[in-house]
Scaffold this active site. Structure first.
Site, PDB file in Angstrom:
ATOM      1  N   ALA A  10       0.868  -1.172   0.000  1.00  0.00           N
ATOM      2  CA  ALA A  10       0.000   0.000   0.000  1.00  0.00           C
ATOM      3  C   ALA A  10       0.904   1.221   0.000  1.00  0.00           C
ATOM      4  CB  ALA A  10      -0.927   0.009   1.209  1.00  0.00           C
ATOM      5  N   SER A  11       0.368   2.346  -0.475  1.00  0.00           N
ATOM      6  CA  SER A  11       1.215   3.521  -0.673  1.00  0.00           C
ATOM      7  C   SER A  11       1.589   4.237   0.609  1.00  0.00           C
ATOM      8  CB  SER A  11       0.520   4.511  -1.626  1.00  0.00           C
ATOM      9  OG  SER A  11       0.353   3.925  -2.897  1.00  0.00           O
TER      10      SER A  11
END
Length: 212
Positions: A10-11
């Site tokens: 995930a970012s």
């Protein structure tokens, strides 16, 4: 059977990188397989230097499978960085299997037909390239819309000083997406805390669901 290494990304720290774990486990179970190792991190897909991804590559043996939910979990990279990542994967003979790329699914099973496997590998390399380009374009489009939204929000606040620096605003947004703290963003970009706050507020306004 191939050794399956699953990669979850995930970012930002605020996003749940393990969200897709159940889907990857179900995919493996449906094929009588088991994910033998998990690698999870919160890093931007536009960044090549990702510790857990490269730990996976370093741990891998020839023929291992790198399992991801979507190709964009593996790459939102520039063309040059994507070529570099592919070279690392090829050097270790790692096969990429993505849930959003059905033609890659057969790579999760051992194959005794070298000709068929070579053909599938060639097709998958081509389709991976296409999806990686699409993922990068989506990333750049979102950055551009983000910068435009910030500029619009700034203008609507009757900003009378110099015109907003869209490039700086976009860089601030990108660094925040990479999980960098406000203090580090300020130190890296030279922006004031109020500028970072405006970027964050504008992004929230842009992504807020409409009513009615």
């Amino acid at each position: 059977m191939p050794f399956i290494r699953a990669y979850l990304r995930a970012s930002t720290e605020e996003q749940d990188a393990t969200r897709a774990r159940a889907d990857l486990e179900a995919f493996a179970a449906e094929r009588g397989l088991e994910v033998a190792a998990w690698y999870t991190e919160n890093e931007s897909g536009a960044k090549l230097d990702r510790p857990e991804l490269f730990r996976l590559i370093n741990d891998a043996r020839p023929g291992d499978v790198l399992l991801v939910e979507q190709v964009d979990r593996l790459s939102r990279l520039t063309q040059a960085d994507w070529e570099a990542l592919k070279a690392h994967l090829a050097a270790k003979r790692i096969r990429v299997v993505a849930l959003d790329l059905p033609t890659s699914w057969d790579a999760a099973r051992a194959s005794t037909d070298d000709t068929t496997q070579a053909l599938l590998d060639a097709v998958n390399r081509m389709l991976l390239d296409v999806l990686a380009v699409v993922a990068r374009k989506d990333y750049e489009d979102r950055r551009r819309r983000q910068a435009q939204g910030i500029a619009k929000a700034t203008a609507e606040r009757r900003f009378k000083g110099k015109q907003p620096d869209l490039e700086r605003y976009s860089r601030i947004a990108t660094l925040l997406d990479m999980g960098m703290s406000w203090a580090d963003v300020i130190a890296t970009t030279g922006a004031s805390r109020s500028t970072v706050a405006r970027v964050v507020a504008a992004r929230r306004a842009e992504t807020a669901p409409s009513v009615g």
